[in-house]
Design a protein around this motif. Structure first.
Motif, PDB file in Angstrom:
ATOM      1  N   SER A   1      63.443  -2.099 -31.462  1.00 21.48           N
ATOM      2  CA  SER A   1      64.104  -0.913 -30.923  1.00 21.48           C
ATOM      3  C   SER A   1      64.272  -1.076 -29.423  1.00 21.48           C
ATOM      4  N   ASN A   2      65.364  -0.550 -28.906  1.00 21.08           N
ATOM      5  CA  ASN A   2      65.617  -0.613 -27.468  1.00 21.08           C
ATOM      6  C   ASN A   2      65.346   0.718 -26.789  1.00 21.08           C
ATOM      7  N   GLY A   3      64.584   1.554 -27.438  1.00 17.56           N
ATOM      8  CA  GLY A   3      64.207   2.823 -26.845  1.00 17.56           C
ATOM      9  C   GLY A   3      65.406   3.704 -26.570  1.00 17.56           C
ATOM     10  N   TYR A   4      65.370   4.359 -25.416  1.00 20.55           N
ATOM     11  CA  TYR A   4      66.444   5.280 -25.055  1.00 20.55           C
ATOM     12  C   TYR A   4      67.772   4.572 -24.821  1.00 20.55           C
ATOM     13  N   PHE A   5      67.740   3.264 -24.546  1.00 17.93           N
ATOM     14  CA  PHE A   5      68.991   2.548 -24.312  1.00 17.93           C
ATOM     15  C   PHE A   5      69.888   2.575 -25.550  1.00 17.93           C
ATOM     16  N   ASP A   6      69.279   2.669 -26.747  1.00 13.99           N
ATOM     17  CA  ASP A   6      70.078   2.746 -27.970  1.00 13.99           C
ATOM     18  C   ASP A   6      70.869   4.046 -28.059  1.00 13.99           C
ATOM     19  N   LYS A   7      70.424   5.051 -27.314  1.00 11.85           N
ATOM     20  CA  LYS A   7      71.079   6.360 -27.377  1.00 11.85           C
ATOM     21  C   LYS A   7      72.151   6.530 -26.304  1.00 11.85           C
ATOM     22  N   LEU A   8      72.189   5.596 -25.356  1.00 13.81           N
ATOM     23  CA  LEU A   8      73.149   5.721 -24.256  1.00 13.81           C
ATOM     24  C   LEU A   8      74.462   5.041 -24.608  1.00 13.81           C
ATOM     25  N   PRO A   9      75.586   5.620 -24.231  1.00 16.51           N
ATOM     26  CA  PRO A   9      76.874   4.961 -24.451  1.00 16.51           C
ATOM     27  C   PRO A   9      76.942   3.643 -23.673  1.00 16.51           C
ATOM     28  N   TYR A  10      77.665   2.695 -24.216  1.00 18.01           N
ATOM     29  CA  TYR A  10      77.799   1.380 -23.593  1.00 18.01           C
ATOM     30  C   TYR A  10      78.331   1.519 -22.165  1.00 18.01           C
ATOM     31  N   GLU A  11      79.321   2.410 -21.979  1.00 18.14           N
ATOM     32  CA  GLU A  11      79.942   2.577 -20.674  1.00 18.14           C
ATOM     33  C   GLU A  11      78.962   3.127 -19.651  1.00 18.14           C
ATOM     34  N   LEU A  12      78.036   4.007 -20.091  1.00 17.55           N
ATOM     35  CA  LEU A  12      77.071   4.588 -19.170  1.00 17.55           C
ATOM     36  C   LEU A  12      76.073   3.528 -18.685  1.00 17.55           C
ATOM     37  N   ILE A  13      75.635   2.676 -19.601  1.00 21.79           N
ATOM     38  CA  ILE A  13      74.737   1.589 -19.196  1.00 21.79           C
ATOM     39  C   ILE A  13      75.441   0.666 -18.210  1.00 21.79           C
TER      40      ILE A  13
END
Length: 584
Positions: A275-287
């Protein structure tokens, strides 16, 4: 009876670990010397300190003076002081081209690159060779007017006088600091506390930032103190010298470890987490947006944490604008090779100051551009001494969308090579300051590059007839907005008339140190009447500028904000109805 162990404090244990780390890279003789330190005995001063002035000026990015003179040139830094301890404006000193914020607030100002680390603030540099390689113990900089511009001092492992070039050239920062405002223009001897290095050097580089100065800084001489054998500090001195504790950390801070950066660029084995934690919940563009605020080394470090962030950090969208100038000391062919896959969409590329002393080869530069040049719009190559005719040919063939090309101080490019630039008809900005461009090549460029808006020809000494050049500009470059003719020796009122008639969109014009222009011919009045959009005008050192010229500028050039008439002797009256930055 059980053995009694000495009580070790946390500090003494930490110091012991530091000694072990330093001993791993030492020779047997150095290890014995460090054992003497461990036993708390002071090393005897067996080395005699050598004091030497610079023997030769090897390289520099700009200077105020002429290429055919010694006045105000970097070459004045060689040898013993000419002026110090006197203060004032002396022609026998070394002076850089700019000061203050003039250049950031004029029509020709270039947009800054994002991701430039805050620790990198250098604007100019000069490299000095000394006779004897030494381990530096002190560097004295004799500043004779408006001191405070020096922000970084570096030492190089390469001996410029050696017949056998080293396999690897290493630069080490001796001292670095952000620009500071110095009270008063008086002369001083600047002696910062420098870091010890583990190699002898006779090549010192000064980097400067003049943005806080009220006038040009003037340097008279540089004195290098050092010893032939690597010095060993006493216990007390070693304990407070924190620069040597972690060499890797030091390289990251100052950006001079070539191997470190190349390892960060290269692909490493990454662990795949469930699991990538909260990064999985963030849109690609936001990261992507979050990562866009990281510097290049930080982006490379983050890429080594996990596969998800590796994918984000290696996305070509992160490298649309890329400046490698802050890392000039550790960029080489390997660096460019590692970056190729990430730079397929790059539009802005800054390779200024990089690649010298064999770090970047012609083939390495060519391979990179053939993969990454198709979308390039802006290419900065200032002081790129590896550039030759093949490089310019590759640029014109692989960068069809190029609009901005900076070859400032690329004085190793042969004159005939500049003919290739005429193939890039989309050019809007061309900087040829201190290059060997000749008249034939320049006429060809002006003829085919009619979209030019910004052109710098300052200190281009191989052009024979500037009136002919000005006539071609007036006929072909109708969109020209800024023009630098600093120290062009033979332009006359005829060339100025052709220029003013054909390039009426000009907002910035530098005619500083152009001795063949005389106010009595009406050339400056003609400029004022035909170029109403002027915002910046340099007439530096023109002794003939008079009240009539200033009155015409005041009446016709209502947008004028920067006027340099330094050295004028004929003025009695100046009447400007609007705010203006004036140098007299």
């Amino acid at each position: 009876m059980p053995p009694v162990f000495p009580m070790l404090t946390v500090l003494s244990m930490f110091y012991y670990m530091c000694l072990r780390r330093r001993a791993r890279t030492a020779t047997r003789g150095e290890m014995n010397s460090r054992r003497a330190i461990e036993s708390n005995t002071r090393a005897l001063p067996i080395n005699v300190e050598i004091v030497q002035y610079a023997k030769e000026v090897l390289d520099f990015s700009s200077h105020y003076g002429s290429e055919n003179s010694m006045s105000y040139t970097m070459w004045n830094l060689a040898g013993i002081p000419n002026v110090y301890p006197s203060s004032g404006d002396f022609t026998q000193t070394a002076v850089f081209r700019t000061y203050g914020t003039w250049w950031d607030h004029c029509p020709s100002a270039r947009l800054p690159f994002k991701r430039t680390p805050t620790t990198f603030c250098s604007q100019d540099y000069v490299e000095l060779a000394f006779e004897e390689p030494v381990y530096p113990t002190a560097v004295h900089i004799l500043e004779t007017y408006h001191p405070g511009a020096v922000v970084r001092i570096l030492a190089c492992s390469a001996n410029p006088y050696s017949q056998n070039p080293p396999a690897e050239v290493r630069w080490e920062v001796l001292w670095s600091e952000a620009p500071t405002k110095v009270n008063g223009p008086q002369a001083r001897q600047f002696t910062p506390s420098i870091k010890q290095i583990n190699f002898p050097t006779n090549l010192i580089r000064l980097e400067v930032n003049s943005s806080l100065l009220d006038y040009y800084t003037e340097l008279d001489a540089v004195v290098l103190h050092g010893v032939k054998e690597r010095p060993v500090l006493s216990l007390k001195a070693s304990m407070i010298d924190m620069n040597d504790i972690d060499e890797d950390e030091d390289e990251e801070k100052y950006g001079c470890g070539m191997d470190t950066l190349n390892k960060q660029f290269s692909i490493v084995a990454l662990k795949e987490w469930p699991s990538n934690g909260y990064f999985d919940k963030l849109p690609y563009e936001l990261i992507q947006l979050i990562l866009s605020h990281l510097t290049v080394p930080d982006l490379c470090r983050l890429a080594q944490t996990c596969k998800l962030l590796y994918q984000h950090c290696c996305d070509p969208l992160q490298y649309i604008h890329l400046s490698l100038q802050p890392y000039w000391a550790r960029i080489n062919d390997t660096s460019l090779e590692h970056l190729q896959s990430r730079c397929t969409l790059i539009q802005w590329l800054n390779l200024s100051w990089t690649g010298n002393r064999g770090a970047i080869s012609v083939s390495g530069f060519s391979r990179f551009l053939k993969v990454c040049g198709s979308e390039l719009v802006r290419l900065e190559l200032s002081c790129g001494h590896f550039l030759n005719e093949t490089c310019l040919e590759v640029i014109t063939e692989t960068c069809p969308n190029l609009q901005e090309l900076n070859l400032s101080s690329c004085d190793k490019i042969p004159p005939q090579a500049f003919n290739h630039i005429a193939k890039v008809g989309s050019l809007k900005r061309l900087v040829l300051y201190r290059t060997k461009v000749e008249q034939t090549a320049l006429l060809s460029i002006l003829n085919f590059c009619s979209e030019l808006q910004h052109l710098s020809l300052g200190s281009c000494v191989m052009i024979e007839d500037y009136d002919l050049i000005a006539s071609m500009m007036g006929a072909k470059c109708k969109k020209l907005r800024s023009l630098d003719l600093w120290r062009c020796k033979n332009i006359t009122e005829n060339g100025i008339a052709e220029l003013a008639s054909g390039c009426q969109l000009l907002e910035e014009l530098d005619l500083g140190w152009c001795p063949t222009l005389q106010s009595s011919t009406g050339c400056f009045t003609n400029l004022a009447r035909k170029l109403p959009n002027l915002q910046k005008l340099f007439l530096t050192a023109n002794r003939s500028v008079c009240d009539t010229d200033i009155e015409e500028l005041a009446a016709n050039c209502t947008h004028l904000r920067q006027l340099d008439i330094l050295g004028t002797r004929m003025l009695l009256l100046m009447n400007m109805d609007h705010e203006i930055q004036l140098v007299v």
